[in-house]
Scaffold this active site. Structure first.
Site, PDB file in Angstrom:
ATOM      1  CE  LYS A 155      -4.971  -1.382   4.006  1.00 32.82           C
ATOM      2  NZ  LYS A 155      -3.993  -1.452   5.164  1.00 32.82           N
ATOM      3  CD  GLU A 160       2.076   0.341   3.065  1.00 37.63           C
ATOM      4  OE1 GLU A 160       2.504   0.608   4.301  1.00 37.63           O
ATOM      5  OE2 GLU A 160       1.097   0.726   2.641  1.00 37.63           O
TER       6      GLU A 160
END
Length: 339
Positions: free
Chosen positions: A189, A196
């Protein structure tokens, strides 16, 4: 299945709602009594404190902690470690640093308590869209929790199948992954959020260039007064750079092409920094991800239209609101929760 949820903020509350819709049951606790009452009205069992929450759960107890990474999560898990017993499970679904997961798993194991780290992406849209989850922990424990993860995940949806995946684990196809032992979930993550940053920065810089195509510093015949909302919209339709982030950008520009409601002051959530540290440890060049992180640092000193685009995307997927000038302080490496 039944679990207890500690932390009913932007994501914790909706995780419970999605589980309730799927037929699971939940006991819930948050310091905000109104959040507890709201979920109790929707079918959850409200608790007045952590001990009360645990009394309302059948053994072996499953407790999901959905709090900001850092001291509050650490303190909560320490409290749980003194109250839980053999066979119970603690899930940390926040944006915890993966090395903290490894440490916690070791000392909880000494008490017979299992620890599972779940990197959770979905932001404020997870209730309807589902949550993409990257999970770390013991294989057998993760398997027992599968009904919970399956209910939270988006499912296959209408995304075309990837050629060559025949015979492989079908969980990634449904939107969740057992990444490996403790810490692996949050490690994956962390890199997700680092990527991102890079994607968001690319969109932001591209739209900034488009907006400034009408600059008076250019020869008159080379100036273009471009319609950014329409450009964002056409790129959503079949282009190779389509994505949910572009969807959010198009929505923001359609509402206000100048993004006047944003200053361009862009926070970083911590995982971007950790991603760069991991790259350094592994001697892996990460030029784009590093530049994207540094651009956020610079945004707190001077702002461009590109940074307004970044702010609009963060607000779109995670409900992140820009800090007011009086609230701003020296950069805090603790993550505040990009999705």
């Amino acid at each position: 299945m039944q679990l207890g949820m500690i932390g009913l903020g932007r994501m914790g509350g909706n995780i419970v709602r999605r589980l309730l819709r799927a037929g699971h049951t939940a006991a819930v606790y948050d310091r905000d009594e109104r959040a507890v009452a709201a979920l109790a009205a929707e079918g959850a069992v409200g608790a007045s404190d952590i001990e009360d929450l645990l009394r309302k759960l059948p053994a072996p107890r499953i407790v999901w902690v959905m709090l900001p990474a850092g001291p509050i999560t650490e303190t909560t898990i320490e409290t749980l470690s003194g109250l839980l017993g053999s066979g119970d499970v603690v899930i940390d679904g926040g944006n915890t640093f993966w090395k903290d997961d490894i440490r916690r798993a070791k000392w909880l194991k000494q008490r017979g308590v299992h620890y599972v780290d779940v990197g959770t992406s979905g932001g404020i849209w997870g209730l309807e869209r589902g949550y993409c989850m990257m999970i770390g922990g013991e294989k057998e424990v993760v398997a027992k929790l599968d009904p919970i993860f399956a209910a939270l995940a988006p499912g296959e949806g209408d995304i075309p199948k990837t050629p060559g995946r025949e015979g492989r684990d079908d969980r990634p196809v449904r939107g969740y992954l057992h990444a490996g032992p403790s810490g692996a979930g949050h490690f994956v993550k962390m890199i997700h959020n680092g990527i991102e940053y890079g994607l968001m920065q690319a969109y932001a810089e591209g739209f900034d260039i488009l907006r400034n195509a009408s600059s008076e510093g250019l020869p008159k015949e080379e100036r273009f007064d471009l319609d950014l909302p329409d450009i964002a919209e056409v790129w959503r339709r079949g282009s190779v750079i389509t994505s949910w982030l572009l969807d959010l950008t198009a929505t923001a520009l359609a509402s206000d092409r100048d993004l006047a409601g944003y200053t361009g002051y862009v926070e970083d959530s911590g995982e971007g920094r950790w991603t760069i540290n991991a790259a350094i440890d592994e001697a892996v060049p990460a030029d784009v991800l590093s530049a994207a992180l540094y651009a956020r640092f610079r945004s707190r000193r001077e702002h461009t239209f590109g940074e307004k685009v970044l702010s609009a995307m963060r607000h779109g997927f995670g409900g992140h609101v820009e800090q007011k000038p009086a609230e701003r302080k020296a950069s805090d490496p603790q993550p505040k929760g990009d999705a």
